[in-house]
Scaffold this motif. Structure first.
Motif, short mmCIF file in Angstrom:
data_model
loop_
_atom_site.label_atom_id
_atom_site.label_comp_id
_atom_site.label_asym_id
_atom_site.label_seq_id
_atom_site.Cartn_x
_atom_site.Cartn_y
_atom_site.Cartn_z
N VAL A 177 18.71 -35.56 -50.68
CA VAL A 177 19.08 -34.28 -50.12
C VAL A 177 19.76 -34.45 -48.78
O VAL A 177 20.77 -33.82 -48.49
CB VAL A 177 17.83 -33.39 -49.98
CG1 VAL A 177 18.17 -32.12 -49.24
CG2 VAL A 177 17.26 -33.07 -51.36
N ARG A 193 17.25 -25.39 -48.80
CA ARG A 193 16.71 -25.79 -50.10
C ARG A 193 15.64 -24.82 -50.57
O ARG A 193 14.88 -24.26 -49.77
CB ARG A 193 16.12 -27.20 -50.01
CG ARG A 193 15.61 -27.72 -51.37
CD ARG A 193 15.22 -29.18 -51.27
NE ARG A 193 14.09 -29.36 -50.36
CZ ARG A 193 13.68 -30.56 -49.93
NH1 ARG A 193 14.33 -31.65 -50.27
NH2 ARG A 193 12.63 -30.64 -49.12
N SER A 202 19.85 -27.22 -53.42
CA SER A 202 20.21 -27.55 -52.04
C SER A 202 21.60 -26.98 -51.80
O SER A 202 22.56 -27.39 -52.44
CB SER A 202 20.20 -29.06 -51.81
OG SER A 202 18.93 -29.60 -52.03
#
Length: 289
Positions: free
Chosen positions: A8, A78, A91
């Motif tokens: 992420v 997110r 995300s």
């Protein structure tokens, strides 16, 4: 072209690549008195549009900020979202407060979730190019108004979505350029088979004589392997096969069946009076006698 991200946090640093330059050209830093952001591009599979502000997105979605180092003006949020009806962890990357890209990760997805997502993208007129079609680890790019990169692993499905910019995309395309590239795929899967019925459409026709009984693999014949392999082909408006996938497999015969179908040529197909791409199931039969 932006590759798959490995985490992420890397979503932020990834925008340092040429994809960031594309995003900057689409969502430049706001100037005083500037017009609103372009929100004409939808994030496929969601209600979102590129260019939406954080405020607008957060009014409907519960998303948290992901602490991560990154360039000024870039924020990642997110949270849980549904993508093409599949539960995912999303995300969303905002550049200068505008949605610039998205990632969706589905864990332990249903076995046919990827097939469903790909069918939906094809129906929307996206075109697929795959690095690998290995069922256990498939990596494909789907190109339309946006770019969708899908990565399937044994227990997860990851999709990275961003506005699509072809080479020289900032230049205005020629009139009519790539019109065939965005022609939608007919939603019904047709079948090429003696006596097959495709109600209201007519069976797809081959443009030239072709054998649906390719040369028998020597090892398979020696082992007594026989049967019918079904191959699903995506055919463009000119009748060329542009993608193939085995839907009913005999491992020893699959590669020969795929090669046979890739070499077929169909007559152009019209649906409701318009040229259309279509999918067709083709049987390739191997018999020992």
């Amino acid at each position: 072209m932006l590759g798959l991200l490995t985490g992420v946090a890397s979503a932020d640093s990834a925008l340092q690549t040429p994809a960031r330059a594309v995003a900057d050209s689409i969502y430049p830093p706001p100037a005083e008195g500037a017009a609103g952001a372009d929100t004409s591009l939808r994030v496929p599979g969601t209600w979102l549009r590129f260019g939406f502000s954080q405020e607008r997105v957060l009014a409907s979605e519960a998303l948290v900020v992901i602490p991560a180092p990154g360039p000024r003006g870039l924020v990642t949020r997110r949270g849980g979202m549904r993508w093409f009806g599949v539960d995912t962890e999303a995300s969303l990357v905002f550049l200068h407060d505008r949605l610039a890209r998205a990632r969706f990760v589905a864990k332990d997805e249903a076995p046919h979730a990827l097939d469903y997502v790909e069918d939906q993208l094809a129906t929307l007129g996206f075109r697929r190019r795959c690095e690998t079609l290995d069922p256990a680890s498939r990596v494909c790019e789907w190109t339309g108004e946006t770019l969708v990169k899908l990565h399937r692993q044994p227990r997860s499905l990851t999709a990275d979505v961003e506005p699509y910019q072809a080479p020289h995309a900032l230049a205005r395309p020629h009139r009519g350029a790539a019109a065939a590239e965005t022609v939608a795929v007919w939603p019904e899967v047709l079948r090429l088979s003696p006596g097959a019925s495709n109600p209201g459409l007519g069976a797809p026709e081959l443009a030239e004589a072709a054998s649906l009984h390719p040369q028998y693999p020597r090892a398979a014949r020696a082992a007594g392997v026989q049967g019918r392999v079904w191959v699903r082909a995506l055919v463009d408006t000119g009748g060329a096969v542009i993608e193939t996938q085995v839907t009913r497999s005999i491992a020893e015969l699959d590669s020969v069946a795929l090669a046979c179908v890739r070499g077929l040529r169909f007559k152009p197909f019209r649906a409701e009076g318009r040229p259309s791409r279509f999918r067709v199931d083709v049987p390739i039969t191997f018999t020992l006698h």
